[in-house]
Design a protein around this motif. Structure first.
Motif, PDB file in Angstrom:
ATOM      1  N   UNK A 150       0.850  -1.178   0.000  1.00 29.93           N
ATOM      2  CA  UNK A 150       0.000   0.000   0.000  1.00 29.93           C
ATOM      3  C   UNK A 150       0.893   1.237   0.000  1.00 29.93           C
ATOM      4  N   UNK A 151       0.731   2.085  -1.013  1.00 33.76           N
ATOM      5  CA  UNK A 151       1.517   3.314  -1.094  1.00 33.76           C
ATOM      6  C   UNK A 151       0.855   4.360  -0.195  1.00 33.76           C
ATOM      7  N   UNK A 152       1.508   4.708   0.879  1.00 32.08           N
ATOM      8  CA  UNK A 152       0.963   5.715   1.791  1.00 32.08           C
ATOM      9  C   UNK A 152       1.099   7.095   1.168  1.00 32.08           C
ATOM     10  N   UNK A 210      -2.974 -11.069  12.448  1.00 28.70           N
ATOM     11  CA  UNK A 210      -2.850 -10.103  11.352  1.00 28.70           C
ATOM     12  C   UNK A 210      -2.544  -8.710  11.899  1.00 28.70           C
ATOM     13  N   UNK A 211      -1.803  -8.669  12.997  1.00 24.71           N
ATOM     14  CA  UNK A 211      -1.491  -7.406  13.670  1.00 24.71           C
ATOM     15  C   UNK A 211      -0.211  -6.743  13.157  1.00 24.71           C
ATOM     16  N   UNK A 212       0.576  -7.482  12.367  1.00 23.26           N
ATOM     17  CA  UNK A 212       1.876  -6.958  11.957  1.00 23.26           C
ATOM     18  C   UNK A 212       1.775  -6.139  10.673  1.00 23.26           C
ATOM     19  N   UNK A 213       2.497  -5.043  10.630  1.00 24.35           N
ATOM     20  CA  UNK A 213       2.600  -4.215   9.432  1.00 24.35           C
ATOM     21  C   UNK A 213       4.077  -3.977   9.143  1.00 24.35           C
ATOM     22  N   UNK A 289       3.172  -3.015   4.071  1.00 23.28           N
ATOM     23  CA  UNK A 289       2.553  -4.312   3.802  1.00 23.28           C
ATOM     24  C   UNK A 289       1.828  -4.763   5.068  1.00 23.28           C
ATOM     25  N   UNK A 290       0.640  -5.309   4.918  1.00 19.46           N
ATOM     26  CA  UNK A 290      -0.055  -5.943   6.027  1.00 19.46           C
ATOM     27  C   UNK A 290       0.290  -7.431   6.026  1.00 19.46           C
TER      28      UNK A 290
END
Length: 301
Positions: A150-152, A210-213, A289-290
């Motif tokens: 995802x491009x912030x 799914x908590x890591x980014x 990334x998620x």
């Protein structure tokens, strides 16, 4: 098992542009294994054996290698294995050819079986049967995946409005990554963050995280390279090359360039951002990334 990452071209892009996992990912998995064996998380321990299934170029294999005495990286692609062997810096890591549905390992030999960014291509029941076979009775299975980047925001755009331009780039990346899809079922697993795969695993002790980014700062060149490493993008070029060959036309890189989805992405993003005259290596992007991780310590009968 579906096999889409076997050409040398895509293997080269995979090695160069796919991001590596952070140590935080390894800690989540290894701490789960420790807990299931009654070992305190702060205790330093080196386990016996890891088997990394569909290891690709060895990114995840290398991440987990320091926690094990013996490590086997398994993949069906000779080109990916060649890349993994060239990148390998561990004397106790061995790469060998093998499939997820027929893991080349002895019964009850592994403390941990891992698979990163690949389980959506497997015959899941056969893979789970094999994982159960090769795991020790107190061994664990870890399945990892991640979303498309995802491009912030791009940094320091000439026209400003970075946040909206970031949303546009994410939309374009997803559009072109999906345009060449040939297996909707496999990609739906990824879009669903492996939640349906998690439900399908017969275990009462499984966990989902799914908590890591994973945060990154890339150049536009690196984002385009990542897009080139995606099988669906690469598949479009393969199919077009076959069409030209059947017509008796000599296939060249220049001939295929109009069909390269990553080049369309590059062109549209640079035009929207008004950075056509700036080299890709100087266009800097912040994104993320998620991550999603499935952890299993035993299987139901």
């Amino acid at each position: 098992m579906l096999r889409f990452y076997e050409s040398q071209t895509i293997a080269d892009f995979y090695v160069k542009y796919r991001p590596t996992y952070s140590k935080e990912v390894a800690n989540v998995v290894v701490n789960y294994l420790k807990r299931k064996r009654g070992i305190a998380e702060e205790t330093q321990v080196v386990f016996d054996q890891l088997i990394d299934v569909a290891c690709g170029a060895g990114q995840a294999t290398s991440l987990f290698a320091p926690f094990f005495q013996r490590v086997d990286g398994i993949d069906v692609s000779p080109e990916m294995l060649k890349q993994a062997q060239q990148q390998n810096v561990f004397s106790h890591v061995i790469y060998k050819e093998g499939a997820a549905e027929k893991i080349p390992a002895s019964d009850h030999s592994a403390d941990l079986v891992t698979s990163a960014e690949s389980v959506h291509w497997f015959d899941l029941p056969k893979f789970l049967q094999e994982a159960r076979r090769v795991l020790k009775h107190d061994g664990c299975l870890a399945i990892m995946g991640s979303s498309f980047p995802q491009v912030i925001e791009p940094l320091k755009l000439p026209g400003g409005n970075e946040y909206e331009m970031g949303k546009l780039a994410t939309k374009l990346f997803t559009k072109y990554a999906l345009e060449g899809i040939y297996d909707v079922v496999a990609y739906n697993h990824v879009f669903n963050k492996y939640k349906d795969i998690f439900k399908a695993i017969p275990s009462n002790t499984k966990e989902y995280n799914d908590d890591l980014t994973l945060h990154f700062q890339w150049t536009l060149e690196e984002v385009v390279g990542y897009l080139k490493s995606i099988d669906s993008v690469h598949n479009v070029l393969i199919q077009k090359a076959k069409e030209f060959e059947e017509l008796g036309v000599e296939v060249t890189e220049e001939l295929l360039k109009p069909f390269d989805l990553s080049e369309r992405f590059r062109s549209e993003v640079k035009a929207a951002w008004k950075v056509e005259e700036i080299p890709d290596t100087e266009v800097v992007i912040r994104g993320e990334h998620k991550m999603f991780i499935i952890l299993v310590s035993n299987f139901n009968e």
